[in-house]
Design a protein around this motif. Structure first.
Motif, short mmCIF file in Angstrom:
data_model
loop_
_atom_site.label_atom_id
_atom_site.label_comp_id
_atom_site.label_asym_id
_atom_site.label_seq_id
_atom_site.Cartn_x
_atom_site.Cartn_y
_atom_site.Cartn_z
N ALA A 62 0.69 -1.28 -0.35
CA ALA A 62 0.32 0.01 0.11
C ALA A 62 1.23 0.86 -0.13
CB ALA A 62 -0.36 0.07 1.25
N ASN B 78 -8.19 -0.16 -3.24
CA ASN B 78 -6.89 -0.96 -2.22
C ASN B 78 -7.57 -1.99 -1.22
OD1 ASN B 78 -4.90 1.61 -1.49
ND2 ASN B 78 -6.94 3.05 -1.19
N ILE C 147 -2.07 -2.47 -2.68
CA ILE C 147 -3.14 -2.08 -3.70
C ILE C 147 -2.98 -2.68 -4.47
CG2 ILE C 147 -3.00 0.07 -5.96
CD1 ILE C 147 -1.82 1.71 -3.57
#
Lengths: 321, 401
Positions: free
Chosen positions: B326, B340, B388
């Motif tokens: 992330a 996300n 992600i």
């Protein structure tokens, strides 16, 4: 796999008394189990003794040299065989029996096989009742079949004889017909069992490879049915060969078979001659069975079958399972 | 096992599409297809096994009928072989209608699922069976049998008993027994089903090579999508008696026309969405998912009409998705979707690592990461980590069906 010694502490349930293989590794605490097993084993020996000792006695005493007392052993001799085989009455009866049994086997095998094939193709609603009838005809007491065929023959013969001025009477043809009757069911049962166990895709594979239905039958189906057909014909032969009850009802003058002859002689008491005739019958039956077994066995070896499909006895027990 | 789902085989050499295609449109002039199935329906009682099927099978190609059990693939095969008769419609073999022609008069041979070798015949007798039925005997029979056995690499096995042979060898005997007759079409009914994995893979390649060598049309029935992808020129995907899609392996994998195909062939992520912009000339549409994710992608089915407001499914292949930590500085470019999520599970598969990532906007997504040497997965990504998930626009397959 681990060593058997650790796992054989208890006899498996349902193991019969003839399970001797693990005897050596049994442990102390299994004393009850081994007692039961020993008892079962003894029991099995007794049963076989009960079955076969009388036959052995008959065969042994057929070689007895005695002239009077059949149960008293007086030395080995072939004289009873000599006298029996030179006896024209016995010769005639033996010939009659062979004629009857062979004809019966041929007729029952052909018709039984055809009936089995026909039923296989029939729709279920049609097939089921006939299958039941086939079973029943095997269970029906022989004496009932004997009586029924006798009544049938004599009444139809009466009618036909008076109407068409024929001279039909009881004899070979009626014995053969009656024998064939109950043996057809037997052949049918054996062949049906084999048929339903057969792989349908073999037939499809043959069609796929340009085999017409006729050629497919002879090249694919028939060879695979052969063991059952052989077993059926052998059984028919032996059943017909030693049949007494039905034969005595439907035989006529001049068609005395060996069992009828034997029965008539023992009314005057059993003689070593009777034993010799019985031994000859036994020899014939066993030879036939042996020949059939060899045929089935060779067939099985060629097509890689084992167990029940590789023996006549297996073939017979297979269908009842 | 799952590693093989992503087709290392997908880069199919050019000739497949360069060769004349089987999809012969009505009225098209071209070589007669080997088999033509015209509006064929087959019903067993109340069950419709095959439903108004239309299919033209071109000469010399490897066709697979692919689908789950009960989809009608085997019934189709059996109708071509002649073991079943169509309830409606007509089948043409070499341009000739074959209704009522029994199997033994059709120039078609079958390799059966369990081979159906004749147990009371040796290998040579099995292979020569079809020849003998056609009165080809003696030296000619022996020559052709030897040739066929040579072809399946069983030269010298003539006198063997088939039941003494291994599954793979029996398979070859069955093949030789069918091929020796030089049929117009060879039908294969899941013939590799009984073999173990490794042998099956070997046989797949071998079958394909054999088909190229003899040039006979193969129609192969299977429920194994990987098998179909490996061997086929044309795959016909079936379900409930209906053809879902038909095409080369690449086409089916890259452009499945509906959810069933996208799911059955390979693995897909699915996102339900509504069309918000009509298709442009390239048939690209914009869609929005229930959770507000906007995606753009191409409508895979050229025949489907897509209007604004229609509900569609967006499919994406796991290997087209990328997963990064992330906090990684990932450049956002045009046509890249980024959302996300949190890693639920990571499964190391050797050449790949499969991640299940739970995302707010798209639910659970499966991502496959191609492992580099010495790395056990995507760097810095493990179960429980925030990540992600990102992918290019062209990974989006808009399924109208």
């Amino acid at each position: 796999m681990s060593a058997p010694a650790t796992s054989v502490a208890r006899a498996p349930e349902g193991a019969s008394g003839v399970d001797v293989a693990h005897g050596g590794v049994r442990q102390k605490k299994d004393r009850v189990g081994s007692l039961v097993e020993g008892w079962l084993r003894g029991h099995a020996v007794l049963i076989y003794a009960f079955l076969y000792i009388p036959i052995v006695v008959v065969v042994v005493f057929s070689f007895n040299a005695t002239d009077r007392r059949v149960t008293q052993w007086e030395g080995f001799s072939l004289k009873w065989y000599e006298s029996v085989l030179n006896d024209t009455v016995v010769q005639g009866a033996l010939a009659n029996s062979l004629i009857v049994a062979t004809s019966t086997a041929v007729i029952a095998t052909i018709f039984g096989t055809m009936a089995a094939l026909g039923l296989q193709r029939a729709p279920r609603w049609f097939r089921a009742p006939f299958e039941a009838l086939t079973f029943i005809s095997i269970i029906v007491p022989e004496i009932v079949i004997a009586l029924a065929t006798l009544v049938f023959f004599s009444s139809t013969f009466d009618i036909l004889n008076s109407l068409l001025d024929l001279k039909l009477r009881l004899g070979f043809q009626t014995i053969i017909a009656a024998h064939a009757l109950f043996n057809i069911s037997l052949v049918m049962l054996l062949v049906r069992a084999r048929l339903s166990g057969m792989d349908r895709t073999h037939v499809e594979a043959s069609y796929d490879l340009y085999g017409t239905p006729w050629r497919t039958f002879w090249q694919i189906t028939f060879p695979q049915l052969l063991p059952a057909i052989i077993a059926g014909s052998l059984l028919s032969f032996t059943f017909s060969f030693d049949d007494y009850v039905i034969t005595t009802f439907v035989s006529g003058a001049g068609s005395t078979t060996l069992p009828l002859y034997v029965f008539s002689t023992i009314r005057k008491g059993v003689t070593p001659a009777t034993n010799a005739v019985a031994a000859v019958m036994l020899l014939i039956t066993l030879s036939i069975l042996l020949i059939g077994q060899i045929a089935v066995w060779r067939n099985a070896r060629r097509s890689g079958q084992h167990g029940a499909q590789a023996s006549v006895a297996g073939m017979i027990t297979e269908q009842s399972g | 096992m799952t590693a093989s789902l992503s087709p290392g085989t997908e880069i199919y050499p050019g000739p497949v599409s360069a060769r004349p295609r089987a999809v012969v449109p009505d009225g098209a002039i071209g070589p007669t297809p080997d088999v033509e199935i015209v509006d064929v329906t087959k019903r067993f009682g109340t069950v419709t096994a095959v439903d108004r099927m239309r299919l033209a099978i071109a000469h010399g190609e490897f066709y697979s009928l692919l689908g789950p059990s009960g989809c009608g693939k085997t019934t189709t095969l059996r109708m071509i072989a002649g073991f079943e008769q169509p309830t409606e419609g007509e089948i043409f073999l070499d341009g000739q209608p074959i209704a009522g022609v029994p199997p033994y008069q059709r120039n078609v041979n079958t390799v059966f699922q369990h081979y159906a070798l004749f147990p009371h015949m040796d290998v040579a007798q099995n292979v020569g069976y079809g020849l003998r039925q056609r009165k080809i005997r003696g030296t000619e029979e022996r020559r052709r049998v030897a040739e066929a056995l040579e072809l399946v690499r069983l030269g010298g096995y003539d006198k063997r008993r088939t039941w003494e042979m291994s599954g793979g060898q029996q398979q070859r005997v069955a093949l030789a027994r069918a091929l020796v007759n030089r049929p117009t079409v060879l039908l294969l009914d899941e013939p590799l089903g009984a073999l173990d994995m490794k042998l099956r893979k070997e046989m797949q390649l071998e079958l394909k090579a054999l088909q190229r060598e003899v040039g006979i049309t193969f129609v192969y029935v299977t429920h194994d999508q990987e098998e179909a992808l490996t061997m086929s020129d044309v795959i016909v995907v079936m379900r409930d008696g209906l053809i879902q899609q038909m095409g080369g392996p690449t086409e089916l994998y890259e452009r499945p026309v509906n959810r069933f195909v996208a799911d059955f062939i390979g693995t897909s992520n699915f996102i339900e969405a509504t069309v918000v912009e009509p298709p442009d000339e390239g048939r690209h549409v914009a869609v929005r998912s229930a959770r507000g994710l906007t995606l753009r992608g191409r409508v895979t089915d050229d025949e489907a009409t897509v209007r604004v407001g229609d509900t569609v499914t967006v499919a994406s292949r796991p290997e087209r998705l990328e997963v990064v930590p992330a906090d990684a500085a990932a450049p956002v470019g045009a046509g890249i979707t980024q959302i996300n999520g949190r890693v639920q599970q990571g499964t190391y598969l050797g050449d790949q690592t499969e991640y299940r990532v739970l995302t707010e906007e798209a639910g659970e997504l499966i991502v496959r990461h191609q492992n580099a040497a010495g790395a056990g997965g995507a760097p810095g990504v493990g179960p429980g980590d925030p990540v992600i998930v990102r992918w290019q626009r062209d990974a989006n397959l808009v399924l109208a069906g």
